[in-house]
Design an enzyme around this catalytic site. Structure first.
Site, PDB file in Angstrom:
ATOM      1  N   MET A  16       0.721  -1.154   0.078  1.00  0.00           N
ATOM      2  CA  MET A  16      -0.059  -0.015  -0.008  1.00  0.00           C
ATOM      3  C   MET A  16       0.988   1.129   0.083  1.00  0.00           C
ATOM      4  O   MET A  16       1.039   1.944   0.859  1.00  0.00           O
ATOM      5  CB  MET A  16      -1.141   0.020   1.177  1.00  0.00           C
ATOM      6  CG  MET A  16      -1.904  -1.320   1.285  1.00  0.00           C
ATOM      7  SD  MET A  16      -3.100  -0.954  -0.013  1.00  0.00           S
ATOM      8  CE  MET A  16      -4.317   0.058   0.978  1.00  0.00           C
ATOM      9  N   LEU A  64       6.301  -6.885 -11.016  1.00  0.00           N
ATOM     10  CA  LEU A  64       5.106  -5.827 -11.320  1.00  0.00           C
ATOM     11  C   LEU A  64       3.795  -6.312 -10.453  1.00  0.00           C
ATOM     12  O   LEU A  64       3.288  -7.416 -10.973  1.00  0.00           O
ATOM     13  CB  LEU A  64       4.702  -5.622 -12.628  1.00  0.00           C
ATOM     14  CG  LEU A  64       6.049  -4.760 -13.473  1.00  0.00           C
ATOM     15  CD1 LEU A  64       5.678  -4.782 -14.943  1.00  0.00           C
ATOM     16  CD2 LEU A  64       6.512  -3.576 -13.026  1.00  0.00           C
ATOM     17  N   ASP A  65       3.490  -5.600  -9.653  1.00  0.00           N
ATOM     18  CA  ASP A  65       2.280  -6.027  -8.735  1.00  0.00           C
ATOM     19  C   ASP A  65       0.885  -5.731  -9.268  1.00  0.00           C
ATOM     20  O   ASP A  65       0.854  -4.586  -9.959  1.00  0.00           O
ATOM     21  CB  ASP A  65       2.252  -5.486  -7.344  1.00  0.00           C
ATOM     22  CG  ASP A  65       1.347  -5.747  -6.251  1.00  0.00           C
ATOM     23  OD1 ASP A  65       1.146  -6.902  -5.837  1.00  0.00           O
ATOM     24  OD2 ASP A  65       0.332  -5.067  -6.084  1.00  0.00           O
ATOM     25  N   GLU A  74       2.331  -9.686 -12.164  1.00  0.00           N
ATOM     26  CA  GLU A  74       1.456 -10.574 -11.339  1.00  0.00           C
ATOM     27  C   GLU A  74      -0.200 -10.404 -11.707  1.00  0.00           C
ATOM     28  O   GLU A  74      -0.772  -9.689 -11.619  1.00  0.00           O
ATOM     29  CB  GLU A  74       1.495 -10.143  -9.926  1.00  0.00           C
ATOM     30  CG  GLU A  74       0.539 -10.982  -9.120  1.00  0.00           C
ATOM     31  CD  GLU A  74      -0.114 -10.421  -7.778  1.00  0.00           C
ATOM     32  OE1 GLU A  74      -0.370 -11.146  -6.723  1.00  0.00           O
ATOM     33  OE2 GLU A  74      -0.151  -9.062  -7.790  1.00  0.00           O
ATOM     34  N   SER A 105      -9.108 -15.801 -11.241  1.00  0.00           N
ATOM     35  CA  SER A 105      -9.694 -16.996 -10.964  1.00  0.00           C
ATOM     36  C   SER A 105      -9.677 -18.030 -12.212  1.00  0.00           C
ATOM     37  O   SER A 105      -9.992 -17.682 -13.436  1.00  0.00           O
ATOM     38  CB  SER A 105     -10.952 -16.989 -10.560  1.00  0.00           C
ATOM     39  OG  SER A 105     -10.989 -16.235  -9.464  1.00  0.00           O
ATOM     40  N   HIS A 121       4.367 -15.310  -1.297  1.00  0.00           N
ATOM     41  CA  HIS A 121       4.139 -14.418  -0.172  1.00  0.00           C
ATOM     42  C   HIS A 121       2.425 -14.251   0.085  1.00  0.00           C
ATOM     43  O   HIS A 121       1.928 -14.599   1.296  1.00  0.00           O
ATOM     44  CB  HIS A 121       4.545 -13.223  -0.021  1.00  0.00           C
ATOM     45  CG  HIS A 121       4.062 -12.372  -1.118  1.00  0.00           C
ATOM     46  ND1 HIS A 121       4.588 -12.468  -2.417  1.00  0.00           N
ATOM     47  CD2 HIS A 121       3.083 -11.248  -0.924  1.00  0.00           C
ATOM     48  CE1 HIS A 121       3.913 -11.469  -3.160  1.00  0.00           C
ATOM     49  NE2 HIS A 121       3.103 -10.774  -2.476  1.00  0.00           N
ATOM     50  N   ASP A 122       1.560 -14.274  -0.842  1.00  0.00           N
ATOM     51  CA  ASP A 122       0.158 -14.355  -1.130  1.00  0.00           C
ATOM     52  C   ASP A 122      -0.439 -15.750  -0.869  1.00  0.00           C
ATOM     53  O   ASP A 122      -1.243 -15.875  -0.012  1.00  0.00           O
ATOM     54  CB  ASP A 122      -0.236 -13.418  -2.305  1.00  0.00           C
ATOM     55  CG  ASP A 122      -0.267 -12.113  -2.321  1.00  0.00           C
ATOM     56  OD1 ASP A 122      -0.164 -11.450  -1.297  1.00  0.00           O
ATOM     57  OD2 ASP A 122       0.233 -11.645  -3.414  1.00  0.00           O
TER      58      ASP A 122
END
Length: 898
Positions: free
Chosen positions: A557, A676-677, A702, A706, A784-785
């Site tokens: 963030m 890149l997030d 990233e 789904s 990490h997620d």
């Protein structure tokens, strides 16, 4: 300070120390200010004067140029009206400015044919493409978020927004010039309130009440609802682009219950009463204007006169300076200066243009600026009387002053160009010839009939490698060529072979953190202790956590992008860490979070959408289609991330700032590339621009959404899922790879359910992105997620080594998660990395699937390595090769050909 862009993009404007955008003279285009009248004008500066008498297709009013306080009266120059075609530079710039128009939003509640049926009418008297974004609250949950209304309450032409709102377009009233929406409802329904906001789709502006949704209560309510209409409280509305304005109450009846001050929960139906309210709004509209710039040279004095003319009405101030060399640094000229000129902070001059009162389009203004012969450029921006600045797509206007031609002939210049082309082409001719040969081989009719599909794919893979290599060589060579007259005796070293986004093609990525790594506050120092071991294990690239100051300790963030003191350590510790990785031969990826950004300040409505730090953007940097953050940008080019303001990458000033930030990180910290997030949030074409600017060695995005399921069970065919990832990679022009979420999901399900047949698609290929575009697929089983303490999508426990046996032997670029590397699996993972490196398996290696059954999957890679996962039996076919088993573990085995 408000800012208006040139073209369609907005940007903060100030004198730039180093403008990057240089204007060149283009084909002249007449504007409404032009007149064919003839005349003459004279400039007098001391003993020298210059007079022009030819026709000049731009009328210039008489202007007196007065000397500055340091210049004597005798040095003053008088400019008479003149016209001439003899100009050495001319340019017409399209401009856009903002005009404000006042109007009203009206809210009317009326009873229908009986006391049960009522009608709510919301209207606006300003033209525009208005849409009502609305929903309801129900009596059993009045404090909840929006819900959709009953079907019979929804007007025609409405569309549903997910499961919580309705969008209804306004229609023009037949009786007067107002645009409105009518909503009919029955008082016996269980609706407690109707909530709404307005949106003008032409501008992307949202119109709210007190910084919140409008709320029309249909039951007794607490005073906590300070956004409720039809009360005797004061009114205020946020009109999107114009700030907070007071509203006007036309008529209001008492609508609070007797228990209003008790703040009790809703108990009974409210006795509805008709009302009509009007709220003042201000709509900002974009108006097109133009600006013409001319330069004339005085032959007697070699001085230049710059004429600026625009059709913008009102007061226009030119904030200007000059530059004397190639640095393009703002300087104050020595004078004389035009009338109405003042010095601004000893850094620039401000001159108010003189009004032109008789033009086809109304008022305009113009001015003349004398420059001496040493001036190489004229820099300026415009300031309007409403404190709005106009610049050139985020840069200052830069007008180059043409110099007299030198003795160098065009023939000499062409010789140099030809020599440069010869040097560049010398690097790539051989590669291009090979590409042509391969293309000819695959495209000829005869070969299409005889070549197998596998052979064609191998040829295409070779073409891709060669094309990327040729492009890399060409790009590096052009920018590094020495500027000398003779190239014959110059030895130019060929650049290292590298392909776009994929590094060398033999990369093995290590994720150097998990979700808890920030808690020690000294992660950069702790990770330094592991660098030598990671290098010995065979990793070539490490992915570090987000480096910027962030609202959340994990870094996802971000707020001030240039503040690199994070929960993982300070900026000096980060630099030391990157330097040590480089010394060990490991490249470093920075985690760039550029989809969203947390704001520093609230706007006048209490919404957090004003940014601070070096990138002090306002709400124009926020997308317009997320009402939570009241952005004034354009619609999002992807999916919104609802926890923070989503950045509008369509804005040119945003892309310019982010490109400069990435380049700064490359230079200041030493990052070699990017992770890149949340790239689902913005178009891949913007990523292409960022990659071209920052030139990473390796980059990966990233793109996580789904997979396809039917009744809770994963579908076998996941082509639509991997197609979305491939589409994003393609939008980047292949300048970035993507995490192969498709492979992660299918591998996860196959191992967990003992359904290894899932690991082969309908064409007998790997079913993930690595089956379609292996050079851009970054494979992984955990990060990490998905793992760590978050555990959003944890890989089947105890079966992680089957996953690593798959990704470390297959094409693509494998990624190893920190938690797995520093666990009981370290030795097994290390063995698989050694096998991969020894056999030169790379991101474009070929896969032949030999088994994909319920309990076993097996494949041969590059005819060098065979592997199997699952409990079923498999032994590689000996044939002409001998196979030696080099690794085994829980339900996996790996063989090497000898």
């Amino acid at each position: 300070m408000a800012t208006v862009p040139l073209g369609t993009h907005f940007y903060h404007c100030c004198p730039s120390e180093s403008p990057k955008f240089r204007i060149i003279s283009r084909k002249y285009k007449r504007s409404s200010l032009h007149d064919s009248r003839k005349g003459s004008f004279m400039v007098k500066t001391g003993a020298k004067s210059c007079k022009f008498g030819q026709s000049f297709d731009c009328r210039i009013l008489s202007t007196t140029v007065r000397a500055s306080s340091s210049t004597s009266i005798s040095d003053a120059a008088v400019l008479d009206a003149a016209v001439s075609d003899d100009v050495i530079y001319r340019e017409t710039f399209p401009l856009q400015r903002i005009e404000k128009v006042e109007g009203k939003i009206s809210i009317r509640l009326d009873s229908g044919k009986d006391e049960e049926n009522w009608q709510l009418t919301i209207g606006c008297n300003l033209p525009g493409k208005w849409v009502l974004h609305w929903g309801v609250n129900y009596e059993n949950d009045p404090d909840s978020e929006w819900d959709q209304p009953p079907v019979d309450m929804i007007p025609q032409d409405s569309i549903t927004i997910k499961d919580y709102a309705i969008q209804t377009p306004f229609t023009k009233s037949s009786t007067d010039s107002i645009y409105e929406v009518k909503i009919d409802f029955n008082t016996k329904s269980s609706i407690a309130a109707i909530n709404f906001v307005l949106k003008d789709e032409e501008t992307g502006s949202w119109y709210q009440y007190r910084g919140r949704d409008f709320k029309v209560p249909l039951v007794d309510f607490s005073l906590d609802y300070n956004n409720a209409v039809a009360t005797k409280q004061g009114f205020a509305i946020w009109p999107g682009t114009s700030g907070q304005l007071s509203g006007t109450l036309v008529k209001s009846e008492d609508s609070l219950s007797e228990n209003e001050n008790k703040k009790e929960p809703i108990k009974e139906k409210k006795s509805l009463e008709s009302f009509h309210e009007e709220h003042l709004i201000v709509k900002e509209t974009s108006v097109e204007s133009s600006m013409n710039v001319y330069i004339k040279r005085c032959p007697d004095s070699s001085n230049n006169l710059v004429h600026v003319e625009t059709d913008i009405p009102g007061d226009v101030i030119v904030h200007w300076g000059v530059c004397k060399d190639e640095s393009m640094k703002w300087e104050i000229p020595s004078g004389p200066y035009p009338d109405n000129t003042s010095v601004f902070k000893n850094k620039a001059l401000r001159t108010q243009l003189q009004v032109i009162s008789q033009t086809e389009s109304g008022q305009g203004c113009s001015g003349i600026f004398p420059l001496d012969q040493e001036t190489t450029g004229f820099l300026f921006v415009l300031k309007l009387n409403n404190n709005t600045w106009i610049n050139n797509k985020g840069d200052d206007f830069y007008i180059p002053i043409p110099k007299q031609t030198t003795s160098q002939t065009p023939e000499n210049n062409n010789d140099n160009i030809d020599q440069e082309d010869e040097v560049v082409s010398g690097y790539t001719d051989e590669i291009i010839d090979e590409i042509r040969h391969l293309v000819t081989g695959i495209s000829s009719v005869a070969n299409r009939k005889t070549k197998s599909k596998e052979a064609q794919e191998i040829i295409l893979q070779e073409i891709e490698k060669l094309a990327a290599e040729a492009y890399s060589i060409y790009r590096s060579s052009v920018k590094s060529l020495p500027e000398i007259d003779d190239f014959k005796d110059v030895d130019v070293e060929l650049p290292a072979k590298a392909t776009s986004a994929t590094g060398s093609g033999f990369e093995i990525l290590f994720q150097g953190f998990n979700w808890e790594s920030n808690k020690s506050g000294r992660w950069y120092i702790e990770l330094q202790e592991k660098i030598d071991e990671l290098a010995a294990l065979g990793f070539t690239v490490v992915w570090l956590p987000p480096p910027t100051e962030s609202i959340s300790p994990e870094g996802y963030m971000p707020r001030d992008l240039y503040n690199l003191n994070s929960r993982y350590g300070n900026v000096e510790e980060l630099k030391a860490l990157v330097k040590k990785f480089h010394q060990a031969g490991i490249r470093v990826l920075g985690d760039a979070v550029i989809n969203h950004r947390c704001a520093h300040h609230q706007n006048q409505n209490g919404v957090w959408n004003i940014f601070g730090g070096l990138l002090n953007w306002d709400d124009r940097a926020v997308v317009a289609d997320d009402p939570h953050f009241q952005g004034r940008g354009n619609k999002s080019s992807g999916d919104n991330f609802h926890a923070a303001p989503n950045i509008d990458h369509s804005q040119e000033f945003v892309r310019k700032d982010l490109s400069e930030w990435l380049c700064w990180l490359r230079k200041e910290i030493g990052y070699d590339g990017w992770r890149l997030d949340y790239v689902r949030g913005f178009w891949g074409g913007y990523v292409k621009e960022y990659m071209e600017a920052s030139k990473p060695y390796f980059s990966v995005g990233e793109y996580w959404d789904s997979l396809s399921y039917t009744y809770g069970e994963m579908d076998h065919n996941q082509d639509a899922h991997r197609q979305r990832i491939v589409d994003w990679i393609n939008a980047t022009n292949g300048s970035a790879g993507a995490f192969d979420v498709t492979t992660k999901g299918i591998l996860h399900s196959a191992i967990e359910r003992c359904e290894y047949w899932r690991l082969s698609d309908s064409n007998g290929k790997p079913p993930g992105v690595l089956g379609w575009w292996p050079s851009r697929a970054v494979t992984f089983i955990e990060n990490h997620d998905t793992g760590s303490t978050q555990g959003h999508w944890r890989f089947p426990g105890g079966k992680e080594m089957q996953g690593y046996a798959y990704i470390l032997t297959h094409p693509g670029t494998p990624s190893v998660f920190y938690d797995h590397m520093y666990s009981r699996y370290k030795s097994e993972i290390s063995t698989l990395i050694i096998i991969r490196n020894n056999n030169k398996i790379n991101c474009r290696s070929t896969v032949k699937i030999t088994k994909a059954e319920r309990d076993v999957y097996a494949a041969v890679i590059d005819d060098k390595v065979a592997m199997k996962i699952g409990g079923g039996h498999y032994e590689p076919d000996s044939g002409s090769r001998n196979w030696k088993m080099v690794a085994q573990g829980n339900d996996y085995r790996v063989w090497e050909a000898s």
